[in-house]
Each structure stands twice: as structure tokens, then as C-alpha cells.
Design a protein around this motif. Structure first.
Motif, PDB file in Angstrom:
ATOM      1  N   PHE A 194      34.418   3.790 -17.114  1.00 40.02           N
ATOM      2  CA  PHE A 194      33.486   4.142 -16.040  1.00 40.02           C
ATOM      3  C   PHE A 194      32.539   5.197 -16.567  1.00 40.02           C
ATOM      4  CE2 PHE A 194      37.163   2.448 -13.924  1.00 40.02           C
ATOM      5  CZ  PHE A 194      36.600   1.600 -12.996  1.00 40.02           C
ATOM      6  N   ARG A 195      31.252   4.919 -16.447  1.00 45.01           N
ATOM      7  CA  ARG A 195      30.252   5.821 -17.000  1.00 45.01           C
ATOM      8  C   ARG A 195      29.369   6.348 -15.877  1.00 45.01           C
ATOM      9  NH1 ARG A 195      31.179   1.341 -19.680  1.00 45.01           N
ATOM     10  NH2 ARG A 195      29.480   0.229 -18.681  1.00 45.01           N
ATOM     11  N   ALA A 196      29.451   7.638 -15.654  1.00 46.49           N
ATOM     12  CA  ALA A 196      28.713   8.234 -14.535  1.00 46.49           C
ATOM     13  C   ALA A 196      27.208   8.161 -14.769  1.00 46.49           C
ATOM     14  CB  ALA A 196      29.138   9.671 -14.349  1.00 46.49           C
ATOM     15  N   ASN A 250      42.484  -6.962 -16.212  1.00 40.09           N
ATOM     16  CA  ASN A 250      42.042  -5.769 -15.500  1.00 40.09           C
ATOM     17  C   ASN A 250      40.743  -6.053 -14.744  1.00 40.09           C
ATOM     18  OD1 ASN A 250      41.849  -3.222 -14.576  1.00 40.09           O
ATOM     19  ND2 ASN A 250      41.586  -2.253 -16.556  1.00 40.09           N
ATOM     20  N   GLY A 251      40.873  -6.612 -13.546  1.00 37.15           N
ATOM     21  CA  GLY A 251      39.699  -7.044 -12.791  1.00 37.15           C
ATOM     22  C   GLY A 251      38.744  -5.901 -12.504  1.00 37.15           C
ATOM     23  N   VAL A 252      37.466  -6.212 -12.580  1.00 36.54           N
ATOM     24  CA  VAL A 252      36.446  -5.183 -12.371  1.00 36.54           C
ATOM     25  C   VAL A 252      36.019  -5.126 -10.909  1.00 36.54           C
ATOM     26  CG1 VAL A 252      34.040  -4.612 -12.877  1.00 36.54           C
ATOM     27  CG2 VAL A 252      35.594  -5.215 -14.730  1.00 36.54           C
ATOM     28  N   LEU A 253      36.029  -6.291 -10.259  1.00 34.44           N
ATOM     29  CA  LEU A 253      35.565  -6.339  -8.873  1.00 34.44           C
ATOM     30  C   LEU A 253      36.739  -6.256  -7.903  1.00 34.44           C
ATOM     31  CD1 LEU A 253      33.010  -9.245  -9.312  1.00 34.44           C
ATOM     32  CD2 LEU A 253      32.428  -6.861  -8.851  1.00 34.44           C
ATOM     33  N   GLY A 254      36.461  -5.678  -6.725  1.00 34.79           N
ATOM     34  CA  GLY A 254      37.487  -5.625  -5.695  1.00 34.79           C
ATOM     35  C   GLY A 254      36.833  -5.505  -4.325  1.00 34.79           C
ATOM     36  N   ALA A 302      32.693  -5.095  -4.804  1.00 31.89           N
ATOM     37  CA  ALA A 302      31.957  -4.296  -5.782  1.00 31.89           C
ATOM     38  C   ALA A 302      32.916  -3.760  -6.840  1.00 31.89           C
ATOM     39  CB  ALA A 302      31.268  -3.129  -5.080  1.00 31.89           C
ATOM     40  N   ALA A 319      34.787  -0.619  -8.600  1.00 32.54           N
ATOM     41  CA  ALA A 319      35.329   0.595  -7.982  1.00 32.54           C
ATOM     42  C   ALA A 319      34.220   1.625  -7.804  1.00 32.54           C
ATOM     43  CB  ALA A 319      36.434   1.174  -8.859  1.00 32.54           C
ATOM     44  N   GLY A 320      34.228   2.276  -6.657  1.00 30.56           N
ATOM     45  CA  GLY A 320      33.247   3.323  -6.400  1.00 30.56           C
ATOM     46  C   GLY A 320      31.874   2.768  -6.057  1.00 30.56           C
ATOM     47  N   ASN A 321      31.791   1.458  -5.851  1.00 30.17           N
ATOM     48  CA  ASN A 321      30.511   0.802  -5.617  1.00 30.17           C
ATOM     49  C   ASN A 321      29.520   1.174  -6.709  1.00 30.17           C
ATOM     50  OD1 ASN A 321      28.649  -0.846  -4.382  1.00 30.17           O
ATOM     51  ND2 ASN A 321      27.976   0.702  -2.902  1.00 30.17           N
ATOM     52  N   LEU A 322      30.036   1.371  -7.931  1.00 32.01           N
ATOM     53  CA  LEU A 322      29.160   1.679  -9.058  1.00 32.01           C
ATOM     54  C   LEU A 322      28.375   0.433  -9.438  1.00 32.01           C
ATOM     55  CD1 LEU A 322      31.672   3.596 -11.361  1.00 32.01           C
ATOM     56  CD2 LEU A 322      29.724   4.589 -10.158  1.00 32.01           C
ATOM     57  N   GLU A 354      33.495   4.550 -22.501  1.00 29.79           N
ATOM     58  CA  GLU A 354      34.346   4.849 -21.351  1.00 29.79           C
ATOM     59  C   GLU A 354      34.296   3.673 -20.377  1.00 29.79           C
ATOM     60  OE1 GLU A 354      36.222   7.420 -20.544  1.00 29.79           O
ATOM     61  OE2 GLU A 354      35.796   8.610 -22.337  1.00 29.79           O
TER      62      GLU A 354
END
Lengths: 588, 164
Positions: free
Chosen positions: A586-588, A164-168, A179, A181-184, A584
Motif C-alpha cells: 500500500f503506497r500512500a 491475496n485478493g486486492v478488492l473487497g 474497492a 482496502a481503504g478505497n485507495l 510496498e
């Protein structure tokens, strides 16, 4: 099948189906490229650095993806090809932050290397630049998109290692950047902090976050600064100083650390021996008492991050043992402090690790003692240590071989040393489990079944009248197969070793970068063989050690007798064990 | 972040994913349905699509930000698309979008605070004979003149008022 081709006017027979780049390499030509010796990480041919002239093709072709054909004539050094390669690199440079002097990648930058090879000059093309992003919020990795050339190697490596790649790639055309997802920030993403992306980045777009400054400050403040070195470090530090891959430089490393001003130089192998005592005891207890099985190792902080993110329901399967350097840090700030009459608050523990995730691990709230002191205060990667040695003026190759400090935690077994390679923790645990269950040492000492770089290794052992089924894996893509079985209740194992980086710590994100451009004396097949060579360095150090089993480490025995009581005692739990928490992705 | 989405919404996204179960490359179709039915594809929704398809969120996010058809933010009640393809651009498309931008007080890609209008810059929509062309909620306005724009906007604003 062979085909006949001409390269630079000379006749050669090469394998059909290979690319021009590979064929040329086999014939003794190295076409300047950004993908040399990193096959499998990019199949796009989009950087255009390796352009050559080839008959039968329209215009110039990217030699990394264009296959050879019967009768093909390849021209590498024709003025047209040379100029085209130069232009390609100049175009890459035109959208690159050109502050090479400040860049920490300088000296290991592949872009700068091909710029030199092709004669590309900065500033040949000037104009608008893509909007950039800088992220230094994690304790492990810095992402600086102003250095990114969009090669996509990091994306490929993350995906191939962990599924499950983190970067794209995000957005399109001139606005494209790489980055999460979401440029987080990586800090808010499911990133495991393993640093595999860092180890393949050709430029300074992904860097290890340096903690050298922290160590300097501790030295200046007069703290009692102690250093410990992980098993895998000795197998690769030499690469930074011109030694062939696979040279163990333990003695010189210790000598260098002493000259850098550390009060004590210890081996994390001691912590690994301690881990085995705790972990083997935990395993046998789980088996005897009908506890949660399979039990899974917990040494690899990247794997722990993965478990907390993607398999929170399986956290009860993960051993409660801290990783070896955290255990050793905890003992340094308790037993060691007591023995030496030093206030634990004055002790500063530095771990030299092959790992970027260890930087994250040491900041976990669970890795503090009752007084709020961290077990480990700073984590330096192998590359950071090399940086410290170089800047100090130490000529590494001229150093004498020195021994680790011998007091309190100076002894270590070969079982501790092999922790640095996939299967090593398992083998070390088996050596001790055999002794406990059979009442005698395993005659052959080693357990070859769990060695090697297969995706998943399985073995069964008859021990003490029962069958112990074990599995070993590394890389989260591989691990997820075993974990899905555990989740489905179909797993047949009692004990599983999981390491985050493919091949284990010897391939960690904090290890020296393996690029042929910077290691010209290595073999052509360097990328296929470096892991095995580093592993061999650890296995041979194990063989040379008279002490092969963790439980025979007399200082470990003394530690239990005088301080901890017995493995998994109340005090051992307090100091050497930890807990996990679902997180989680993705953590806001 | 998934928790922000309520159970019913999550179920609907899962249902859309299930429509393309047997497909080899279902991603674009799933995202298109979500975009059409909900007006946007936020990160929380992408996480569900990722869990269902096994495609990483990073890759899905890449697709969503690659195609201008997909949106990360909810679109307004009325979506104004100004074509900036070659023919429309030559015929003054830039002035048209600038005028919408000024009247609505938003940049292309943004939505007005009252949620009434979203302004989009489009690549060629294939209506070159009508250049400069504008689409509002799918309806094409041909050979738009800068002077007409206040009236066009007013028409939709009043329309919105009339519905209330």
C-alpha cells in the motif's frame, strides 16, 4: 444419482445435487441470469436475477443456488417468475448509472443483456443512489463504481487467481461498494494490473484503460508507427469477429493492422525468440557459475509486480531479461532505426497484447533507453484492437491472409509462438537449452511434460550430463507455494516459469471476454474449455512452422552477428535487460 | 505503510493476533481486542493482521467498515453514542444527536479537534425502556432531553479540564 423433475411441465432426469440452473441448462433451458457459465465466481445467489418457481420451496427461488430435488416442478416462464426476474433487474438498474450509450462496455454488458431478456426498463424505480467512486489513475484499469452491481465476481476472481485478493466489499447495506482496502486507488494498492477482474466484470465497472487515442495521435503527428502482436493475440482476436474460440486469425490480423495504417507489422514472437537467447544464456551462466538459483522467468509483468510486492527478497531469482515486446521495442529504437536511417525519437511502437499489465510495464522507468525514449509507446489489448478494426469499417472476415513484414525482424519460430500459454516459455527455453547442452536438436522437438493447465507442473531432464529440474505455474496463488519453498531454501528446481494469469497469456485480462451470452454458438462447457482451445491454436501454429527453435531464427542470428555481439553481451544487457525494485503493498 | 508503525506497536498487534492462533475464524476477535485496547484499527494495523492471518487486507477492511463497533480513526477521550434504534428514534433520538452535533461542531462519526469528544450514531443498544438513550464512555443516560445536553457536555468538558 439421478432425480426426476419437471421443467415447464415436461419430465426430465437430472443429476442429484445440481442447481436448478445447471439442471435446466442440461435439459435445454437457459434461465436468464448474471452468472451463466461462470460457476465458482459467485455462490451468494444475491442478485436474484434467475428466480423461478419450484415446488417444495417457499416463494420463488434463485435457481443458481437452489438444488433440485426428487419430484420438483420448476416453472421458468410462469407470469409470476417472469415478473419477478424483471423486477430484480429493474432494482439493479435503479442504482446503476444509466448512461449505456456512452459506456464502453455496451455490446458486452451482461446487465444490459439480462435487461433485454427480462424486459426490464430503466427508470422503473427511481430514488437515491449510492455514493460513487471513479478511479482512472492506473495505466491499466479503470474502476467506476457507478456501474457496479456488487456481484462480487471481481473479488472472487482476484482471490482465486492470486490468493491475496486486492478488492473487497466496503461499508454495508446501501452504502456498500467494491474497492481496494481503504478505497485507495488501484494505483496505490497491491493490484498486479493483470485485469482478471476486468475479464469477469459483467458491466462497465471495471474496464481496460484505452490507449487508442495515443495511437491515433501518433499517426496524425506523422510518426513512424510500428505495431507488434503478442503470441496469444492471434488465438483470440477472431472471437471478436464471430470465429469459434481457438481459431488462429494471424493472416487476417496482419491484414487488418496494415489497413489501419501501421508502417510495419511485426510479430512479438521475434522478441520471444530473442528473449529465449538471452534467458537461456542467463540460466546456463547461473548454473555454470554457481549463481542464484532457481532462476524465474520475467516475461509476465503481473508476476513481476507480485514479486516486487510480496517477495522482494527473491528478486535476485527473477531473470533480468525484459519481456519479449520490450526487447523488440528496444531493438526497433536502436538496430532497426540504424538500419532504416530513422531517428529513434520518430519511431512510435505499439504493442498489441493479451494483457493489461503490459500497459503498466511499458511506463516503468526501467523500460527507457539512454535517451529517455520508452521501448514501447502504447499497449493495446486484443479488445482495443477489435474496437479499432470495427470503427474503421474493415470487414474482418473478408480480409485476405497476409504475412508479417519480413525485413529485419520478420522471422519467428514456433518456440516464440507458444510463449502465449503456460509452459510455453519453459518449453521454448528447453528446446534451446537442449541444443546448447547436448550439441544437437531435441529429436522429438516438443516437451509435453510442461504443457497443460495443472496448478504446478514439474519435470526433470538429463541434459549434457546434468539433471535440470524445472517447474511451471501460473496464477499467484499457485506461484506462492513454489516461492515459499524458494524462500525457505527448499526448492529443488533450477528454473521456474511463472505467469500471472491462470493458464498464461491466453487467459490474459486484455483478451476477449468469454461469456456464453455473447458467443451463442459455442459449447455449453465454454468456461471449462476456452483456455485449452486458445492454447491449441498456438500449439498448432507452432507445429505448422518449419522453424521450431529460437536459436535457429536466422534473423536473430544476424541481429547478434551484426549488432548485439552475443547473448548477454554488454550491449544486450543495456538494451534487453532490466532491474527490479521492492515496492510496498500500500503506497500512500 | 507498515513502516509508519513503530516496532513496539507492531509487536503488540502481533501479540494480539497470537492470542487467537488456534481459532478457525479469529478475525473478529483480533479486531475487537485491537479496537478495545487502542481505540481504532487503521489500515497500517490491518496490514499486520493480514500478514499474520493470511486474510487479505481488502477483506479485513471490509469487516472493519461493516461493523460500526470498529473505527478507522482514533476515537476521542469521551465517546458519546446516541441510540437511533426504532424506540429511541420514535422518542426523538434524531433531535438528541442533532443537538450534540451542533454543540460539539462535528457530525456523527467524527471527533472534535481537541480530541475530547467522538460522536457516534448507534443502532439499538437494548435500552429501549430508557429511550431516547445516550451512552457516554459506556455509561447510559436515560430519557435524555434536548435541554439537558449542554450540561452533559459541560460536565465532561470540565472533567477533562480537572484531570489536566
Amino acid at each position: 444419482m439421478k432425480v426426476n423433475i419437471k421443467i415447464e411441465g415436461k419430465d426430465y432426469q437430472v443429476e442429484e445435487g445440481t442447481t436448478i440452473l445447471e439442471a435446466a441448462r442440461a435439459c435445454g433451458y437457459e434461465i436468464p441470469s448474471l452468472c451463466s457459465y461462470n460457476h465458482g465466481e459467485c455462490s451468494q445467489g444475491s442478485c436474484r436475477v434467475c428466480l423461478v418457481e419450484a415446488t417444495g420451496a417457499r416463494g420463488l427461488v434463485a435457481s443458481c443456488v437452489y438444488p433440485v430435488a426428487e419430484g420438483m416442478e420448476v416453472k421458468i416462464s410462469s407470469p409470476k417468475a417472469v415478473a419477478a426476474r424483471r423486477t430484480s433487474v429493474e432494482l439493479l438498474l435503479s442504482n446503476h448509472s444509466q448512461n449505456c450509450q456512452q459506456c464502453r462496455k455496451n455490446g458486452h454488458c451482461e446487465l444490459l443483456y439480462v435487461a433485454q431478456l427480462t424486459g426490464a426498463r430503466e427508470g422503473a424505480f427511481t430514488g437515491e443512489k449510492t455514493e460513487t467512486h471513479y478511479d482512472d489513475l492506473t495505466p491499466s484499469i479503470i474502476r467506476d463504481s457507478s456501474k457496479c452491481i456488487l456481484c462480487g465476481r471481481c473479488i472472487e476472481r482476484c482471490k482465486s487467481a492470486h490468493g491475496n485478493g486486492v478488492l473487497g466489499f466496503e461499508r454495508r447495506g446501501f452504502k456498500t461498494f467494491v474497492a481496494p482496502a481503504g478505497n485507495l486507488s488501484l494505483d496505490k494498492s497491491p493490484c498486479l494490473m493483470c485485469g482478471q477482474c476486468v475479464s469477469v466484470c459483467p458491466t462497465g465497472a471495471l474496464l481496460v484503460k484505452s490507449e487508442i487515442g495515443k495511437v491515433d495521435a501518433a499517426m496524425v503527428s506523422g510518426k513512424h508507427v510500428i505495431v507488434q502482436t503478442a503470441p496469444a493475440v492471434r488465438a483470440a482476436l477472431g472471437e471478436e469477429f464471430g470465429y469459434p474460440i481457438g481459431t488462429a486469425v494471424t493472416g487476417k490480423m496482419v491484414a487488418a493492422l496494415r489497413r489501419l495504417g501501421f508502417e510495419k507489422v511485426y510479430d512479438t514472437d521475434f522478441g520471444a525468440d530473442l528473449t529465449i537467447m538471452e534467458e537461456a544464456t542467463e540460466l546456463l551462466h547461473r548454473i555454470e557459475s554457481g549463481g542464484v538459483l532457481p532462476m524465474i522467468t520475467s516475461c509476465s509483468p503481473g508476476w513481476v509486480n507480485y514479486a516486487e510486492t510480496y517477495y522482494p527478497d527473491l528478486l535476485r531469482h527473477v531473470s533480468s531479461c525484459k519481456s519479449p515486446h520490450e526487447m523488440q521495442g528496444a531493438i526497433l529504437k536502436s538496430y532497426y532505426a540504424q538500419q532504416k536511417g530513422i531517428d529513434p525519437a520518430d519511431i512510435f511502437v505499439v504493442s498489441i497484447m493479451p494483457c493489461t499489465a503490459k500497459k503498466y510495464e511499458k511506463d516503468r522507468p526501467q523500460m527507457k533507453n539512454e535517451a529517455g525514449l520508452k521501448d514501447v509507446d502504447a499497449v493495446l489489448t486484443v479488445t482495443e484492437l477489435a474496437e479499432m478494426i470495427r470503427r474503421s469499417g474493415i470487414l474482418f472476415k473478408r480480409l485476405p491472409d497476409e504475412e508479417y513484414d519480413q525485413d529485419i525482424m520478420g522471422e519467428y519460430s514456433g518456440a516464440g509462438t507458444i510463449f502465449g500459454v503456460t509452459g510455453g516459455v519453459m518449453e521454448a527455453a528447453l528446446r534451446t537449452a537442449y541444443f546448447v547442452l547436448e550439441g544437437k536438436e531435441h529429436e522429438g522437438i516438443t516437451f509435453e511434460q510442461v504443457r497443460g493447465f495443472d496448478d504446478v507442473k514439474e519435470a526433470s531432464f538429463a541434459l549434457g550430463g546434468q539433471t535440470l529440474n524445472v517447474a511451471v505455474t501460473s496464477g499467484m496463488r499457485n506461484a506462492s507455494k513454489l516461492l515459499d519453498d524458494v524462500r525457505a531454501g527448499k526448492s529443488k528446481y533450477q528454473f521456474i516459469e511463472i505467469m500471472c494469469c491462470p493458464g498464461g497469456c491466453i487467459n490474459g485480462g486484455g483478451m476477449p471476454i468469454v461469456r456464453h451470452a455473447f458467443l451463442p454458438d459455442e459449447d455449453v462447457d465454454i468456461v471449462d474449455t476456452y483456455r485449452a482451445k486458445r492454447a491449441a491454436a498456438l500449439y498448432s501454429e507452432d507445429e505448422r512452422n518449419v522453424l521450431r527453435q529460437s536459436h535457429n531464427n536466422t534473423q536473430i542470428q544476424a541481429l547478434y552477428k551484426e549488432f548485439l555481439g552475443e547473448p548477454n553481451s554488454h550491449l544486450a544487457h543495456e538494451l534487453l535487460h532490466t532491474s527490479y525494485k521492492a515496492r510496498e503493498p500500500f503506497r500512500a | 505503510m507498515v513502516s509508519k508503525l513503530n516496532g513496539a506497536a507492531e509487536k503488540q498487534i502481533v501479540e494480539i493476533c497470537d492470542r487467537y492462533k488456534g481459532e478457525k475464524t479469529p478475525l473478529i476477535m483480533i479486531l475487537s481486542d485491537i479496537q478495545r485496547e487502542y481505540g481504532y484499527v487503521p489500515l497500517e494495523v490491518q496490514e499486520i493482521v493480514s500478514a499474520k492471518t493470511g486474510i487479505s487486507v481488502a477483506e479485513i477492511y471490509g469487516v472493519v467498515t461493516f461493523y460500526s463497533f470498529f473505527s478507522l480513526e482514533p476515537k476521542g477521550k469521551n465517546v458519546i453514542g446516541c441510540c437511533l434504534g426504532t424506540a429511541c428514534y420514535v422518542k426523538g433520538g434524531q433531535r438528541i444527536i442533532d443537538q450534540f452535533s451542533e454543540i460539539l461542531g462535528i457530525k456523527p462519526g467524527q471527533t472534535t479537534e481537541d480530541g475530547l469528544f467522538t460522536l457516534d450514531a448507534l443502532r439499538c443498544i437494548g435500552a429501549c425502556a430508557a429511550a431516547p438513550a445516550v451512552t457516554i464512555n459506556g455509561k447510559i443516560y436515560a430519557r435524555v432531553n434536548v435541554k439537558d445536553i449542554p450540561d452533559i457536555v459541560a460536565e465532561y468538558r470540565e472533567g477533562a479540564v480537572a484531570h489536566v
